[in-house]
Every structure is written in structure tokens, then in C-alpha cells.
Design an enzyme around this catalytic site. Structure first.
Site, PDB file in Angstrom:
ATOM      1  N   HIS A  72       0.853  -1.202   0.000  1.00  0.00           N
ATOM      2  CA  HIS A  72       0.000   0.000   0.000  1.00  0.00           C
ATOM      3  C   HIS A  72       0.881   1.241   0.000  1.00  0.00           C
ATOM      4  O   HIS A  72       1.762   1.367   0.838  1.00  0.00           O
ATOM      5  CB  HIS A  72      -0.899   0.021   1.237  1.00  0.00           C
ATOM      6  CG  HIS A  72      -2.032  -0.969   1.185  1.00  0.00           C
ATOM      7  ND1 HIS A  72      -3.257  -0.736   1.747  1.00  0.00           N
ATOM      8  CD2 HIS A  72      -2.114  -2.188   0.625  1.00  0.00           C
ATOM      9  CE1 HIS A  72      -4.049  -1.776   1.545  1.00  0.00           C
ATOM     10  NE2 HIS A  72      -3.372  -2.676   0.867  1.00  0.00           N
ATOM     11  N   TYR A 200      -8.946   5.258   7.854  1.00  0.00           N
ATOM     12  CA  TYR A 200      -9.059   5.567   9.286  1.00  0.00           C
ATOM     13  C   TYR A 200     -10.082   6.692   9.399  1.00  0.00           C
ATOM     14  O   TYR A 200      -9.849   7.790   8.901  1.00  0.00           O
ATOM     15  CB  TYR A 200      -7.720   6.058   9.843  1.00  0.00           C
ATOM     16  CG  TYR A 200      -6.651   4.986   9.969  1.00  0.00           C
ATOM     17  CD1 TYR A 200      -5.893   4.584   8.874  1.00  0.00           C
ATOM     18  CD2 TYR A 200      -6.385   4.394  11.197  1.00  0.00           C
ATOM     19  CE1 TYR A 200      -4.901   3.604   9.010  1.00  0.00           C
ATOM     20  CE2 TYR A 200      -5.397   3.424  11.336  1.00  0.00           C
ATOM     21  CZ  TYR A 200      -4.666   3.036  10.250  1.00  0.00           C
ATOM     22  OH  TYR A 200      -3.685   2.079  10.386  1.00  0.00           O
ATOM     23  N   PRO A 292      -3.603  -0.090  18.917  1.00  0.00           N
ATOM     24  CA  PRO A 292      -3.350  -0.508  17.531  1.00  0.00           C
ATOM     25  C   PRO A 292      -3.533   0.577  16.460  1.00  0.00           C
ATOM     26  O   PRO A 292      -3.242   0.333  15.290  1.00  0.00           O
ATOM     27  CB  PRO A 292      -4.357  -1.655  17.308  1.00  0.00           C
ATOM     28  CG  PRO A 292      -5.414  -1.458  18.334  1.00  0.00           C
ATOM     29  CD  PRO A 292      -4.774  -0.778  19.500  1.00  0.00           C
ATOM     30  N   LYS A 296       1.663  -0.345  15.119  1.00  0.00           N
ATOM     31  CA  LYS A 296       3.101  -0.402  15.453  1.00  0.00           C
ATOM     32  C   LYS A 296       3.532  -1.636  16.252  1.00  0.00           C
ATOM     33  O   LYS A 296       4.720  -1.953  16.305  1.00  0.00           O
ATOM     34  CB  LYS A 296       3.492   0.850  16.268  1.00  0.00           C
ATOM     35  CG  LYS A 296       3.533   2.118  15.453  1.00  0.00           C
ATOM     36  CD  LYS A 296       4.820   2.211  14.648  1.00  0.00           C
ATOM     37  CE  LYS A 296       4.677   3.096  13.444  1.00  0.00           C
ATOM     38  NZ  LYS A 296       4.429   2.409  12.197  1.00  0.00           N
ATOM     39  N   TYR A 384       4.239   6.366  10.284  1.00  0.00           N
ATOM     40  CA  TYR A 384       3.400   5.221   9.897  1.00  0.00           C
ATOM     41  C   TYR A 384       4.205   4.176   9.116  1.00  0.00           C
ATOM     42  O   TYR A 384       4.090   2.975   9.384  1.00  0.00           O
ATOM     43  CB  TYR A 384       2.216   5.721   9.063  1.00  0.00           C
ATOM     44  CG  TYR A 384       1.122   4.686   8.898  1.00  0.00           C
ATOM     45  CD1 TYR A 384       0.185   4.458   9.897  1.00  0.00           C
ATOM     46  CD2 TYR A 384       1.033   3.913   7.735  1.00  0.00           C
ATOM     47  CE1 TYR A 384      -0.805   3.502   9.774  1.00  0.00           C
ATOM     48  CE2 TYR A 384       0.052   2.950   7.591  1.00  0.00           C
ATOM     49  CZ  TYR A 384      -0.869   2.749   8.607  1.00  0.00           C
ATOM     50  OH  TYR A 384      -1.842   1.796   8.474  1.00  0.00           O
TER      51      TYR A 384
HETATM   52  P1  RFL Z   1       2.812 -12.165  21.115  1.00  0.00           P
HETATM   53  O1  RFL Z   1       2.380 -12.154  19.696  1.00  0.00           O
HETATM   54  O2  RFL Z   1       1.795 -11.890  22.157  1.00  0.00           O
HETATM   55  O3  RFL Z   1       3.482 -13.583  21.374  1.00  0.00           O
HETATM   56  C1  RFL Z   1       3.789 -14.044  22.668  1.00  0.00           C
HETATM   57  C2  RFL Z   1       3.791 -15.553  22.636  1.00  0.00           C
HETATM   58  O4  RFL Z   1       4.227 -16.036  23.910  1.00  0.00           O
HETATM   59  C3  RFL Z   1       3.390 -17.104  24.313  1.00  0.00           C
HETATM   60  N1  RFL Z   1       3.479 -17.195  25.786  1.00  0.00           N
HETATM   61  C4  RFL Z   1       4.289 -18.079  26.421  1.00  0.00           C
HETATM   62  N2  RFL Z   1       5.105 -19.021  25.957  1.00  0.00           N
HETATM   63  C5  RFL Z   1       5.799 -19.766  26.869  1.00  0.00           C
HETATM   64  N3  RFL Z   1       5.686 -19.588  28.210  1.00  0.00           N
HETATM   65  C6  RFL Z   1       4.863 -18.647  28.730  1.00  0.00           C
HETATM   66  N4  RFL Z   1       4.774 -18.477  30.040  1.00  0.00           N
HETATM   67  C7  RFL Z   1       4.115 -17.837  27.816  1.00  0.00           C
HETATM   68  N5  RFL Z   1       3.228 -16.823  27.948  1.00  0.00           N
HETATM   69  C8  RFL Z   1       2.858 -16.447  26.722  1.00  0.00           C
HETATM   70  C9  RFL Z   1       2.028 -16.724  23.781  1.00  0.00           C
HETATM   71  O5  RFL Z   1       1.183 -17.858  23.665  1.00  0.00           O
HETATM   72  C10 RFL Z   1       2.386 -16.117  22.433  1.00  0.00           C
HETATM   73  O6  RFL Z   1       2.395 -17.087  21.402  1.00  0.00           O
HETATM   74  O7  RFL Z   1       4.012 -11.143  21.380  1.00  0.00           O
HETATM   75  P2  RFL Z   1       5.174 -10.570  20.394  1.00  0.00           P
HETATM   76  O8  RFL Z   1       5.895 -11.703  19.743  1.00  0.00           O
HETATM   77  O9  RFL Z   1       5.917  -9.594  21.203  1.00  0.00           O
HETATM   78  O10 RFL Z   1       4.393  -9.836  19.217  1.00  0.00           O
HETATM   79  C11 RFL Z   1       3.659  -8.658  19.453  1.00  0.00           C
HETATM   80  C12 RFL Z   1       2.500  -8.559  18.465  1.00  0.00           C
HETATM   81  O11 RFL Z   1       1.757  -9.768  18.513  1.00  0.00           O
HETATM   82  C13 RFL Z   1       1.578  -7.374  18.764  1.00  0.00           C
HETATM   83  O12 RFL Z   1       2.347  -6.247  19.108  1.00  0.00           O
HETATM   84  C14 RFL Z   1       0.682  -7.014  17.562  1.00  0.00           C
HETATM   85  O13 RFL Z   1      -0.269  -8.017  17.306  1.00  0.00           O
HETATM   86  C15 RFL Z   1      -0.011  -5.685  17.806  1.00  0.00           C
HETATM   87  N6  RFL Z   1      -0.908  -5.303  16.697  1.00  0.00           N
HETATM   88  C16 RFL Z   1      -0.424  -4.741  15.541  1.00  0.00           C
HETATM   89  N7  RFL Z   1       0.895  -4.593  15.359  1.00  0.00           N
HETATM   90  C17 RFL Z   1       1.379  -4.117  14.175  1.00  0.00           C
HETATM   91  O14 RFL Z   1       2.588  -3.982  14.038  1.00  0.00           O
HETATM   92  N8  RFL Z   1       0.562  -3.773  13.117  1.00  0.00           N
HETATM   93  C18 RFL Z   1      -0.791  -3.893  13.225  1.00  0.00           C
HETATM   94  O15 RFL Z   1      -1.500  -3.639  12.253  1.00  0.00           O
HETATM   95  C19 RFL Z   1      -1.329  -4.356  14.477  1.00  0.00           C
HETATM   96  N9  RFL Z   1      -2.651  -4.516  14.615  1.00  0.00           N
HETATM   97  C20 RFL Z   1      -2.285  -5.538  16.806  1.00  0.00           C
HETATM   98  C21 RFL Z   1      -3.137  -5.116  15.741  1.00  0.00           C
HETATM   99  C22 RFL Z   1      -2.820  -6.168  17.919  1.00  0.00           C
HETATM  100  C23 RFL Z   1      -4.179  -6.377  17.982  1.00  0.00           C
HETATM  101  N10 RFL Z   1      -4.655  -7.057  19.125  1.00  0.00           N
HETATM  102  C24 RFL Z   1      -5.459  -8.200  19.044  1.00  0.00           C
HETATM  103  C25 RFL Z   1      -4.082  -6.740  20.419  1.00  0.00           C
HETATM  104  C26 RFL Z   1      -4.484  -5.322  15.805  1.00  0.00           C
HETATM  105  C27 RFL Z   1      -5.017  -5.936  16.925  1.00  0.00           C
HETATM  106  C28 RFL Z   1      -6.506  -6.113  16.953  1.00  0.00           C
HETATM  107  C1  PHB Z   2      -5.406  -4.670  10.730  1.00  0.00           C
HETATM  108  O1  PHB Z   2      -5.574  -4.854   9.501  1.00  0.00           O
HETATM  109  O2  PHB Z   2      -5.626  -5.572  11.562  1.00  0.00           O
HETATM  110  C2  PHB Z   2      -4.978  -3.346  11.211  1.00  0.00           C
HETATM  111  C3  PHB Z   2      -4.651  -2.353  10.307  1.00  0.00           C
HETATM  112  C4  PHB Z   2      -4.257  -1.109  10.761  1.00  0.00           C
HETATM  113  C5  PHB Z   2      -4.195  -0.863  12.123  1.00  0.00           C
HETATM  114  C6  PHB Z   2      -4.504  -1.859  13.035  1.00  0.00           C
HETATM  115  C7  PHB Z   2      -4.902  -3.106  12.581  1.00  0.00           C
HETATM  116  O3  PHB Z   2      -3.838   0.369  12.555  1.00  0.00           O
END
Ligand code: RFL
Ligand code: PHB
Length: 390
Positions: A72, A200, A292, A296, A384
Site C-alpha cells: 500500500h 481511518y 493498535p 506499530k 506510519y
Molecule cells: P505475542 O504475539 O503476544 O506472542 C507471545 C507468545 O508467547 C506465548 N506465551 C508463552 N510461551 C511460553 N511460556 C509462557 N509463560 C508464555 N506466555 C505467553 C504466547 O502464547 C504467544 O504465542 O508477542 P510478540 O511476539 O511480542 O508480538 C507482538 C505482536 O503480537 C503485537 O504487538 C501485535 O499483534 C499488535 N498489533 C499490531 N501490530 C502491528 O505492528 N501492526 C498492526 O497492524 C497491528 N494490529 C495488533 C493489531 C494487535 C491487535 N490485538 C489483538 C491486540 C491489531 C489488533 C486487533
Molecule cells: C489490521 O488490519 O488488523 C490493522 C490495520 C491497521 C491498524 C490496526 C490493525 O492500525
């Protein structure tokens, strides 16, 4: 069991770190509480910064991201019934890719297993010991057997609710936190994309976001009460709310489809410092959370483990500790910049119940400025797409 680097958590941070270390000839073992199927299907992030794409590409796990992800070059900001394009590529020379986090996870798991990398799934009772010694260890249960993994370093990549961060005593740790009074209601929809780029939207009823996953699956969100229940939201009510918040005077219309997943997520900003104590290091959501809105979170996790892989490489090749010693300081510079950007995007686009008319007018003035000033739009765009790595 012995290894050089014990990694707790098979999220983007833990898996990528393990793979980057493997590429530098450094052994690691990844411990994960959930099943492979579970981590490969949990719906989370979608937006990859250019720098994240470059790292995945260089690590040899970029092929599917390139062929199935969508590049994008801009995003749209919608308010007051109008849409305004922020041309990311023209303003910064960089772009983003929309590619689901669980697809990145699949690519990383496949790469680790193809290289005989060790990931132990469904471990339990995980605890960390001896972080102030040169031989820390992780105790856990796997397939019913108590196990010990002895390593030179333990890296906590176990997310916000993990056990690694609390291993740094409260007396040595400082946490910064803000919990927002709203959440996001997320849906997955079977339909073609409504828009070529993410939208957005700021609206008096609250924020909405149009995103995508593939030519046939779309991801949308709207601001909601974090304590609300998905069962209170029929499909009709969801579509009606999204149409209202996204209504546009230029004839653009949101495409409806079958909603096949609904969830509500809370929103917080959180930073824990330091990100290291002795031989324990924290990376990704284990150390920091962003709302979110700025997309980031996963990108920060990738930036942290890039630093750690460089520092550990320097340690094993040349015996130098400089990168490890400076890890907290270097990582936190990027973390705090992303914390500010994510808070700012959230403040710019959400409805705050307690906002006075004065604050609402300020929010609109800021939006008008971002879409009319090249300087202001560039501030949004360069954050971004992601600032250059340290
Ligand atoms: P994770 O992905 O939470 O992975 C942690 C892993 O550790 C496991 N775990 C354990 N394993 C062993 N022993 C234990 N005691 C444990 N406790 C936990 C868990 O099961 C899991 O598998 O952390 P990590 O690797 O630091 O990654 C971070 C990202 O997942 C997170 O920051 C993003 O998902 C945030 N986020 C977004 N980030 C972006 O860069 N771009 C996006 O567009 C974006 N959109 C989002 C998001 C997060 C969202 N939610 C659901 C919070 C959109 C949403 C809706
Ligand atoms: C997503 O597609 O899940 C998404 C996109 C942009 C954001 C957060 C989540 O800022």
C-alpha cells in the site's frame, strides 16, 4: 537440555529472533505454551512497515509476504463526510504491506522447522531462574515431564501476559501505563475490498477502520465500550454502525458480506523499563504495548529482536558486550517514539466521552492540519511507514 539462547514465546518476536540467530550460527530453543495450530490461526496485526518487510525478506521468509501481501502506497483519513489521502510513498519514499500476523507466524514456523530449529509447543509451568548468573535456566513441563533448559541468555518474548517481565523485581522496574476508556470491535468479513487503501475514520459516534486481509477477506474495526459483549452486536447493527461512521459525500460505499468472526480488544499504552536484568532480556509486547491505531506493535517487536540478534552476534563473535549493555537504551528510543505516535493517532481519531466542545474543536483542527499541510502529513507518514533503524 542446553542451548545458547532460551526464548520464551513463539510470537513474531520469539520466532524471528530464533531465526535471525540461526542465520548467524547461534543455537536457540523456543518454548511456547500454545499449540502450533493456535499460534498459526490467532488473528492479530495486519500492517508491516517497510523495515519489517526488509528484515523478513533478508531472513529468507519474505516470499509469501511478497506474493500474497498487498503493498500500500497510501492511507485515507475520513472525517466530516470526506476522505483525504495521505500519500505515504510520495511523502517518504517508503510503503507498507498488509499481510496478516498469523501468516508471518506460519512463514517463520515453517522456516524454523525446515532448518531443524527447536520449538517446543504446549509447554506449561514455565519459570526462569538464575538471571543474575552466567548460566540462567528455564524450568517447564513438556509432554508431562518436568524439564530444564540451561542457556547463556533467556529472552522473554512471551507477550504482555507472560512470566518474563515479572522476573525483573518491582524494585528495579518502572512501568508506565495508560488504559484507554474504549476498545475496538473487530470483524472478519467475506467480501471483496471496499477500498484499495486503509481508511481511518473519525466520527462523532467514534472511530472506524477499514482494512483488508485478502481479495476475499476484509478486516474492519470500530470503537466500542471495552466491556461490551460481541453478542450485543447483530450483523445488522454492526453494518449500520459502520455505514454511519464511514458515510461519505463522494458516493463511496462500504461493501457488506458474511461476518465470520467478531472480537473486542482493549486498548492500552504501556512501557516497562529496563528491558534487561542480568542475563534476561525482554522483547516485543512483553516489554511494551501500543494501542493498535498506529499499527506499530508487531513492528516494534521486530525492531527489538533485530537489535538483540545484532548484540548477541557481536557477543558470540567478538566477546563484546556493548550492544547487550545498550539494549534497553537503544530499544526504548524507538519504543517511546512509537508510543507517542500511537497515542497521537488514537487521540486524533477516537471519540472521548468526556471531551469538552473546546477539545473536540482542537481535534478537528488537528485533522484539518494533517490533511492540508505537507509538513504535518509527512509527520504522520514517516511514523506510519516506520522510522529508520538505529
Ligand atoms: P505475542 O504475539 O503476544 O506472542 C507471545 C507468545 O508467547 C506465548 N506465551 C508463552 N510461551 C511460553 N511460556 C509462557 N509463560 C508464555 N506466555 C505467553 C504466547 O502464547 C504467544 O504465542 O508477542 P510478540 O511476539 O511480542 O508480538 C507482538 C505482536 O503480537 C503485537 O504487538 C501485535 O499483534 C499488535 N498489533 C499490531 N501490530 C502491528 O505492528 N501492526 C498492526 O497492524 C497491528 N494490529 C495488533 C493489531 C494487535 C491487535 N490485538 C489483538 C491486540 C491489531 C489488533 C486487533
Ligand atoms: C489490521 O488490519 O488488523 C490493522 C490495520 C491497521 C491498524 C490496526 C490493525 O492500525
Amino acid at each position: 537440555m542446553n542451548t545458547l539462547v532460551a526464548i520464551i514465546g513463539a510470537g513474531p518476536a520469539g520466532l524471528l529472533l530464533s531465526h535471525l540467530l540461526y542465520l548467524k550460527g547461534i543455537d536457540s530453543v523456543v518454548l511456547e505454551t500454545r499449540t502450533r495450530e493456535d499460534i498459526e490461526s490467532t488473528i492479530r496485526a495486519g500492517v508491516l512497515e517497510q523495515g519489517t518487510m526488509d528484515i523478513l525478506e533478508a531472513a529468507g521468509v519474505g516470499a509469501r509476504m511478497r506474493s500474497e501481501g498487498a503493498l500500500h502506497h497510501g492511507i485515507e483519513l475520513a472525517f466530516g463526510g470526506k476522505r483525504h489521502r495521505i500519500d505515504l510513498s510520495e511523502l517518504t519514499g517508503r510503503a507498507i504491506t498488509v499481510y496478516a500476523q498469523h501468516e508471518v507466524i506460519k512463514d517463520l514456523v515453517a522456516a524454523r522447522l525446515a532448518a531443524d530449529g527447536q520449538i517446543l509447543f504446549e509447554v506449561s509451568d514455565v519459570s526462569v531462574h538464575g538471571i543474575d548468573s552466567e548460566q540462567p535456566s528455564v524450568h517447564f513441563t513438556h509432554e508431562g515431564q518436568p524439564q530444564q533448559l540451561i542457556a547463556d541468555f533467556v529472552i522473554g518474548c512471551d507477550g504482555f501476559h507472560g512470566i518474563a517481565r515479572p522476573c525483573i523485581p518491582d524494585t528495579l522496574r518502572r512501568d508506565y501505563q495508560r488504559i484507554y476508556p474504549f476498545g475496538w470491535f473487530g470483524i472478519l468479513v467475506e467480501s471483496e475490498p471496499s477500498s484499495e487503501e486503509l481508511i481511518y475514520a473519525q466520527h462523532e459516534r467514534g472511530f472506524a477502520l477499514i482494512s483488508t486481509r485478502s481479495p476475499t477477506v476484509q478486516r474492519h474495526y470500530f470503537q466500542c465500550d471495552p466491556k461490551d459483549d460481541v453478542d450485543n452486536w447483530s450483523d445488522d447493527r454492526i453494518w449500520s454502525e459502520l455505514h454511519t461512521r464511514l458515510e461519505s459525500s463522494d458516493g463511496w460505499k462500504l461493501k457488506e458480506g458474511k461476518i465470520f468472526q467478531k472480537n473486542i480488544i482493549g486498548m492500552r499504552s504501556f512501557v516497562s523499563t529496563p528491558m534487561q536484568q542480568g542475563r534476561l532480556f525482554l522483547a516485543g509486547d512483553a516489554a511494551h504495548i501500543v494501542p493498535p491505531t498506529g499499527a506499530k506493535g508487531m513492528n516494534l517487536a521486530v525492531a527489538d529482536v533485530r537489535l538483540l540478534s545484532l548484540a548477541l552476534d557481536e557477543f558470540y563473535k567478538d566477546g563484546k558486550q556493548g550492544g547487550l549493555e545498550k539494549y534497553t537504551e537503544t530499544a526504548l528510543k524507538r519504543v517511546w517514539r512509537a508510543e507517542h505516535f500511537s497515542w497521537w493517532m488514537t487521540s486524533l481519531l477516537h471519540r472521548f466521552e468526556d471531551a469538552t466542545p473546546f477539545q473536540q474543536a482542537l481535534q478537528r483542527a488537528e485533522l484539518e492540519y494533517v490533511v492540508s499541510s505537507r509538513a504535518a502529513a509527512t509527520v504522520l507518514a514517516e511514523n506510519y511507514v516506520g522510522l529508520p533503524f538505529a
